[in-house]
Design an enzyme around this catalytic site. Structure first.
Site, short mmCIF file in Angstrom:
data_model
loop_
_atom_site.label_atom_id
_atom_site.label_comp_id
_atom_site.label_asym_id
_atom_site.label_seq_id
_atom_site.Cartn_x
_atom_site.Cartn_y
_atom_site.Cartn_z
CE1 TYR A 21 -4.18 1.53 -0.01
CE2 TYR A 21 -3.35 2.87 1.79
CZ TYR A 21 -4.30 2.62 0.82
OH TYR A 21 -5.37 3.47 0.68
CG LEU A 34 -9.99 9.74 0.66
CD1 LEU A 34 -10.77 10.85 -0.06
CD2 LEU A 34 -10.94 8.89 1.50
#
Length: 373
Positions: free
Chosen positions: A94, A312
């Site tokens: 990630y 985001l």
């Protein structure tokens, strides 16, 4: 199976050493204030000390709660979902990785128990959600800094509050930030049954936009199709159906989509591009197929298609906390008006986390796993 629905129809809505955690606390408290201790405690958390398979590296640990000081906020967690980004973070795949050992979970809702003397924007009883990813929400209690939290109204369903801060925010921003869409315009997306996909359907409907929703074929295809229609989907079709010549008949009743939302990649994203209007934009926010996005030269030259990405966390870095709070309030208003509901979900007690992790990683996941505290 090609299904259409009018907008005016109905809408339903392995072990970790205590010394590691103590060292973590000595490094400084950036997001939370827990340290480990050897004796059992009422404060529990799902902790991982290294990256890997969540089922192997996540452990339920007893943690010690520190005193509330200054700008601290003592929060009792109420519910926290398991999202793909949580799994990716634990695996080490990630864009944002917290220092190890870490508590899992990027999203959830908690209730304020106590506040420090310098806290001005929150009070006991308030509901709060994380302001940013990496907070570590898979725990029963925590002491966070006030700036790490955002208050949310208590007049929305608990499951909606628990799943508010990631997927609906992603869906809204993608719908409004990349193309100036007007009521009647259309949007095409894959992974339409995902948390983001379901939010896209509902928010788009509230904005007067029509949606073409692509899903993978599966044994319970009709059940899933009906559920997406109940959320407001105009068209629901499988990946295979999207490739059929008959698909062009859809565009007799609505304009070619100017916006495509891609969470899959590979052939699926190429098909989305094929159906975009000239000058349209495809926004990629995920890569479930683990295959690259491929666009032909002709698509870029002769159709002038644009390829963009959305994350985001990056959006938050580029915008003020007040702008994120404004976004949260917009979404809360949609929830109050019945125009945005939480995804289909299953509540699992924190101690049964292995069951929840297993369910969340199965193919064709239809229920959002929410850990309850």
């Amino acid at each position: 199976m090609l299904v259409s629905r009018r907008l005016t129809g109905a809408r339903a809505r392995a072990p970790l050493l205590a010394s590691l955690l103590e060292a973590w606390c000595r490094q400084g408290r950036t997001t939370s204030s827990y340290s480990a201790f050897s004796e059992p405690s009422h404060v529990r958390a799902l902790v991982y000390g290294n990256h890997g398979d969540p089922a192997k590296v996540i452990q339920l640990k007893n943690l010690e709660l520190t005193a509330v000081e200054g700008s601290d906020v003592h929060v009792k967690m109420l519910a926290a979902p398991i999202n793909p980004s949580d799994i990716n973070m634990i695996q080490g795949n990630y864009g944002l990785l917290p220092k190890l050992p870490a508590v899992g979970g990027n999203e959830g809702v908690g209730q304020v128990i106590a506040v420090g003397s310098s806290v001005s924007g929150l009070k006991p009883g308030d509901w709060v959600i994380p302001a940013n990813a990496g907070l570590g929400t898979w725990r029963t209690e925590a002491v966070f800094s006030e700036e790490a939290l955002i208050g949310v109204p208590k007049d929305i369903p608990l499951q909606s509050a628990a799943t508010l801060g990631v997927n609906p925010c992603t869906a809204y921003r993608m719908l409004v930030d990349f193309e100036q869409l007007q009521p009647g315009d259309s949007v095409i997306q894959n992974a339409s049954n995902s948390g983001v996909g379901q939010a896209v359907i509902q928010i788009a409907s509230a904005l007067g936009l029509k949606t073409i929703n692509v899903i993978r074929d599966r044994p319970d295809i009709k059940k899933l199709t009906d559920r997406l229609k109940d959320l407001g989907a105009d068209y629901v079709l499988t990946e295979e159906e999207l490739r059929m010549p008959e698909t062009k008949n859809i565009f007799k009743d609505l304009p070619l989509p100017r916006l495509a939302l891609n969470c899959v990649g590979g052939k699926s994203s190429t098909e989305l591009l094929r159906h975009l209007a000239p000058g349209g934009t495809m926004v990629t926010y995920g890569g479930m197929a683990k295959q690259p996005v491929t666009a032909s030269v002709s698509m870029l030259i002769f159709k002038d298609l644009k390829l963009r990405g959305f994350w985001l966390s990056q959006w938050k870095k580029n915008h003020s906390p007040d702008e994120f709070k404004e976004l949260i309030l917009i979404l809360c208003n949609l929830i109050r008006q019945g125009q945005l509901t939480a995804p289909a979900w299953s509540g699992i007690p924190l101690q049964d986390y292995q069951q929840a992790l297993e369910a969340s990683m199965k193919p064709f996941v239809s229920l959002k796993q929410i850990l309850t505290m």
